[in-house]
Write an enzyme that holds these catalytic residues in place. Structure first.
Site, PDB file in Angstrom:
ATOM      1  N   TYR A   7     102.187  50.024  93.392  1.00  0.00           N
ATOM      2  CA  TYR A   7     102.323  51.395  93.893  1.00  0.00           C
ATOM      3  C   TYR A   7     101.537  52.416  93.083  1.00  0.00           C
ATOM      4  O   TYR A   7     101.206  53.477  93.586  1.00  0.00           O
ATOM      5  CB  TYR A   7     103.805  51.814  93.886  1.00  0.00           C
ATOM      6  CG  TYR A   7     104.688  50.945  94.756  1.00  0.00           C
ATOM      7  CD1 TYR A   7     104.439  50.831  96.121  1.00  0.00           C
ATOM      8  CD2 TYR A   7     105.743  50.243  94.206  1.00  0.00           C
ATOM      9  CE1 TYR A   7     105.240  50.025  96.927  1.00  0.00           C
ATOM     10  CE2 TYR A   7     106.556  49.438  94.994  1.00  0.00           C
ATOM     11  CZ  TYR A   7     106.304  49.335  96.353  1.00  0.00           C
ATOM     12  OH  TYR A   7     107.084  48.537  97.139  1.00  0.00           O
ATOM     13  N   HIS A  58      93.200  38.456  78.804  1.00  0.00           N
ATOM     14  CA  HIS A  58      94.526  38.386  78.173  1.00  0.00           C
ATOM     15  C   HIS A  58      95.459  37.498  79.002  1.00  0.00           C
ATOM     16  O   HIS A  58      96.179  37.991  79.874  1.00  0.00           O
ATOM     17  CB  HIS A  58      95.092  39.812  78.073  1.00  0.00           C
ATOM     18  CG  HIS A  58      96.231  39.947  77.098  1.00  0.00           C
ATOM     19  ND1 HIS A  58      96.058  39.894  75.743  1.00  0.00           N
ATOM     20  CD2 HIS A  58      97.568  40.140  77.291  1.00  0.00           C
ATOM     21  CE1 HIS A  58      97.222  40.061  75.127  1.00  0.00           C
ATOM     22  NE2 HIS A  58      98.157  40.212  76.054  1.00  0.00           N
ATOM     23  N   ARG A  64      98.155  40.182  68.033  1.00  0.00           N
ATOM     24  CA  ARG A  64      99.101  40.656  69.036  1.00  0.00           C
ATOM     25  C   ARG A  64      99.808  41.944  68.641  1.00  0.00           C
ATOM     26  O   ARG A  64      99.685  42.956  69.307  1.00  0.00           O
ATOM     27  CB  ARG A  64     100.143  39.581  69.356  1.00  0.00           C
ATOM     28  CG  ARG A  64     101.050  40.033  70.506  1.00  0.00           C
ATOM     29  CD  ARG A  64     102.142  39.051  70.823  1.00  0.00           C
ATOM     30  NE  ARG A  64     101.641  37.860  71.492  1.00  0.00           N
ATOM     31  CZ  ARG A  64     102.449  36.901  71.948  1.00  0.00           C
ATOM     32  NH1 ARG A  64     103.745  36.984  71.785  1.00  0.00           N
ATOM     33  NH2 ARG A  64     101.950  35.844  72.553  1.00  0.00           N
TER      34      ARG A  64
END
Length: 810
Positions: free
Chosen positions: A121, A77, A31
């Site tokens: 967006y 993931h 990680r």
């Protein structure tokens, strides 16, 4: 049938230790820390691979970020969408990443810490340089493992055709480990890789001739080559990163500081606010305005200064007290051979070179296998075309495709793959042209196979291939260095003049401890009259000082208070000052003895102090210049029954006179007092009789005319010539100053030096005060008891006598 309950009886520490151990291993390996080979954390690698697999590459149109995030979460993931999107956005921010790995359309945040627009967006795609990270991934160059639900495969590392760990750096915190690897200039890193390949024993010093140090995307100035070298040698080191600033003149004699580059990872809006807070809180008086003029053309912060302000001094203050300058600490930890490792520059380069050798080797093996397979097919087709009629006849005589393949294999010794290619051949391929093309392809394949075999069998050829490909990446993607490097870390010194505006003020200190500074306007408006003070109090110090001066206040407890004038309370002339105990903590019954102003502490002067028990001490003035002054500081280490009765500044004075309560006076050279530090007790100045104590001390300059005025507790006063007292040595009893009386003898309250029109104020226990002009007293010898000024019976005993400076009329 009932299910039996199963449980294990285990100690809690074992369970927690085991679970935390597994969690830590996961956090460290999968990680928070980057891989030494491709410089990527797992989430970054999965984002890039998901975009590559979906065809969201640089040569195609942008796609919605939400689609990519969905692919990453759904396939590789299984974590929160916001964390994946944040990681993806970071890869697109040109102020965080030296070479952006993701291109983004829409609002992807800002240096001011603004959040990016929601992923629905924005649009994104891989950048051109990302294709170099993923190039050849389909040629079995890296290991693939099943994803979290075994529905797909994902890479454990990317081919990484440029040294991404050094180029883009990394930062992260895991369990027990943290990493901070700064970004570097691509062309410098590649030059270092090439040098290390040519010379596997190249030292850090040699590597630093081509790879000079970090290169931050935000530019700035890096100071401290020694820190860079230490980091490259050990993995840990410290450098200073400061903003790029220029001082520009304005009309009217003013100047402005213009900042065009700021340190890496600094929030621009927070930094500007902090600079403005220093102006607003009046910690820094020279700034009139701070503006952010950044736009599309680049970063620009303007700090407009007041007139006649030292711009360099202000800039140095901001470097020291704001994020205009920060320290960067290298902590080069990466996952190397599945372990968290503190990496040096040589080990990082070697890890990358070994990775590239493995990638090119595996790619060559893949290409060789493919070329051999094709060669086999081409040879079969050439052979088939040379016996075309027989082949056609055999195929026509067969029942079906399988039978045709079996017949070809049996009749002409074709392989299964060749037979498949022959029966799948289209009729137009039987032209004469095709045989020529096949022969040309066979020739080309032969060369390719020879080349690939050479790479796989020769370490030199393998190395040359890697060097050539790295040179192409360098040519295509190299950018000029943004951060400049300075060898030494500049020591910043800030003078008080920079921080404090120069202003003339009137400073007053009273005996009872009331202090204040008053503007010259307020003082002039009162014409120096009607000074606010308690009836029982008197002025100890009044003077015109500058706000850049310092005043030292000495107390009876053997302490001094270091008080910058600008920090004194600003109070009107007609209002009572602020008590010193509200500024610094004082001991009970501690009162002020003396106050002395100083412009600086560089003069060749001494502070001389005397205690009630006859101790004297001399310390250098420079010792009184302190940085921390929130409390009273010890200047004379006194015993419990002692008190400080005198503190004076010694410049040209060469002798000291001490007067005692039982009317003994001793005069000796100051040279007999050794110079010691602040916390010492001092040496014996006078040998006191039992029950006697020192009441006065006077610094003497033999070149100046001085008389001594003695005041007794019975209200008598007299004036003596200084010459009545011969210069002796310290620690003597001294000589008598009064005629001894058997009944009700006089006891000395004070001995005061008089050189002109001074007045002496006497105050009795009943609060009666009277002024005595020094000129009105006749000079008498040591054995006279002087003239009575007050009546002990009706007025009370004299308890205080002190000199009043008379102001001469202009």
């Amino acid at each position: 049938m009932t299910q039996t309950e199963r449980y294990q009886d285990l100690p809690l520490e074992e369970v927690i230790g085991d679970r935390f151990g597994r969690y830590s291993k996961y956090i460290i390996q999968d990680r928070a820390l980057p891989d030494a080979r491709d410089g990527l954390k797992p989430v970054q690698r999965r984002i890039l691979y998901a975009m590559y697999k979906e065809g969201n590459t640089n040569d195609k149109a942008f796609r919605k970020s939400a689609k990519t995030v969905g692919n990453v979460i759904g396939n590789y993931h299984p974590h929160g969408d916001s964390s994946v999107y944040e990681a993806m956005v970071r890869l697109s921010q040109d102020w965080k990443i030296r070479h952006m790995l993701v291109e983004m359309h829409g609002n992807n945040g800002s240096m001011d810490g603004d959040s990016p627009a929601a992923m629905r967006y924005t649009e994104a795609r891989l950048s051109a340089i990302s294709s170099e990270l993923l190039r050849d991934i389909d040629k079995r160059t890296v290991e693939f493992i099943p994803n979290f639900d075994d529905s797909d495969m994902e890479p454990t590392v990317l081919p990484s055709r440029f040294p991404n760990l050094l180029v883009n750096g990394s930062t992260g915190i895991s369990a027990g480990y943290a990493t901070d690897i700064p970004p570097h200039a691509l062309h410098e890193v590649l030059d270092a890789v090439l040098m290390r390949m040519d010379n596997p024993k190249a030292t850090v010093d040699e590597l630093m001739t081509v790879m000079h140090g970090p290169d931050f995307p935000t530019g700035g100035i890096i100071q401290g080559v020694d820190g860079i070298k230490k980091a490259y040698e050990t993995g840990k080191g410290k450098i200073i990163v400061r903003s790029r600033a220029a001082i520009e003149p304005l009309k009217g004699g003013k100047e402005q500081i213009v900042i065009t580059e700021i340190p890496f990872e600094v929030n621009k809006a927070s930094m500007i606010k902090k600079i403005d807070d220093h102006r607003f809180d009046r910690k820094l008086e020279g700034i009139s305005e701070v503006r952010d003029e950044s736009d599309r053309s680049g970063l620009r912060i303007v700090i407009e200064l007041k007139k006649d302000v030292d711009a360099n001094g202000i800039l140095n203050y901001l470097y020291k007290n704001t994020d205009l300058q920060v320290s960067y600490n290298f902590n080069m930890v990466a996952i190397y051979n599945r372990r968290p490792t503190m990496m040096t520059l040589p080990t990082m380069l070697d890890a990358y070179i070994d990775h590239q050798k493995e990638i090119v080797t595996k790619r060559s093996e893949f290409d060789l296998q493919k070329a051999n397979d094709r060669m086999h097919i081409v040879e079969g087709l050439i052979k088939a075309l040379s016996i075309l009629d027989k082949v056609i006849k055999t195929i026509r005589a067969s029942k079906d495709k399988r039978d045709a393949k079996n017949n070809l294999i049996a009749s002409y010794a074709f392989s299964e793959a060749q037979a498949e290619a022959i029966v799948s051949l289209q009729l137009y391929r039987l032209t004469n042209t095709d045989i020529t093309e096949l022969k040309a392809e066979a020739e080309s394949l032969k060369k390719l196979i020879a080349e690939l075999t050479g790479i796989l069998t020769s370490a030199t050829k393998l190395k040359n291939v890697i060097k050539k490909e790295l040179a192409n990446v360098r040519k295509q993607f190299a950018e000029p260095r943004r951060s400049s490097i300075e060898e030494k870390i500049q020591e910043i010194t800030i003078t008080r003049e920079v921080m404090i505006p120069s202003e003339e003020v009137v400073v007053t200190v009273t005996k009872e401890g009331y202090v204040k500074r008053t503007s010259t306007r307020s003082h002039a408006a009162s014409n120096g009259q009607d000074f606010a003070m308690k009836e029982t109090d008197h002025l100890l110090f009044e003077g015109n000082l500058n706000t850049q001066n310092t005043i030292l206040l000495f107390t009876t407890a053997g302490n001094f208070v270091y008080q910058p004038v600008n920090e004194l309370p600003d109070i009107k002339w007609k209002d009572l000052g602020q008590h010193l105990s509200s500024i610094v903590q004082l001991e009970p019954n501690e009162s002020i003895l003396a106050a002395y102003p100083f412009e600086n502490f560089e003069d060749d002067a001494y502070i001389l102090t005397v205690s009630k028990n006859g101790l004297v001490k001399r310390s250098a003035l420079k010792d009184y210049h302190v940085q921390r002054y929130s409390r009273a500081i010890k200047t004379m280490n006194l015993k419990k029954d002692d008190a400080m009765i005198f503190a004076g500044v010694m410049k040209k004075e060469t002798e000291l006179f001490i007067g005692t309560n039982q009317a003994y006076g001793v005069r000796f050279p100051i040279e007999e007092i050794p110079v010691t530090g602040l916390r010492t007790a001092g040496v014996k100045g006078v040998n006191l009789k039992d029950g006697d104590e020192v009441v006065s001390a006077i610094l003497i300059n033999p070149d100046e005319k001085q008389d001594l005025i003695l005041v007794t507790h019975r209200g008598a006063a007299k004036k003596m010539k200084l010459q009545e007292f011969e210069v002796g040595s310290r620690a003597k009893r001294g000589v008598v100053m009064l005629r001894e009386l058997k009944s009700n003898p006089h006891r000395v309250v004070a001995v005061i030096a008089a050189a002109g029109k001074e007045e002496v104020l006497l105050e009795t226990a009943k609060g009666i005060r009277t002024n005595l002009a020094a000129n009105n007293l006749k000079t008498v010898d040591r054995y006279s008891n002087g003239s009575f000024i007050l009546d002990e019976g009706s007025d009370g005993k004299v308890i205080v006598a002190y000199r009043i400076e008379t102001k001469t009329e202009e």
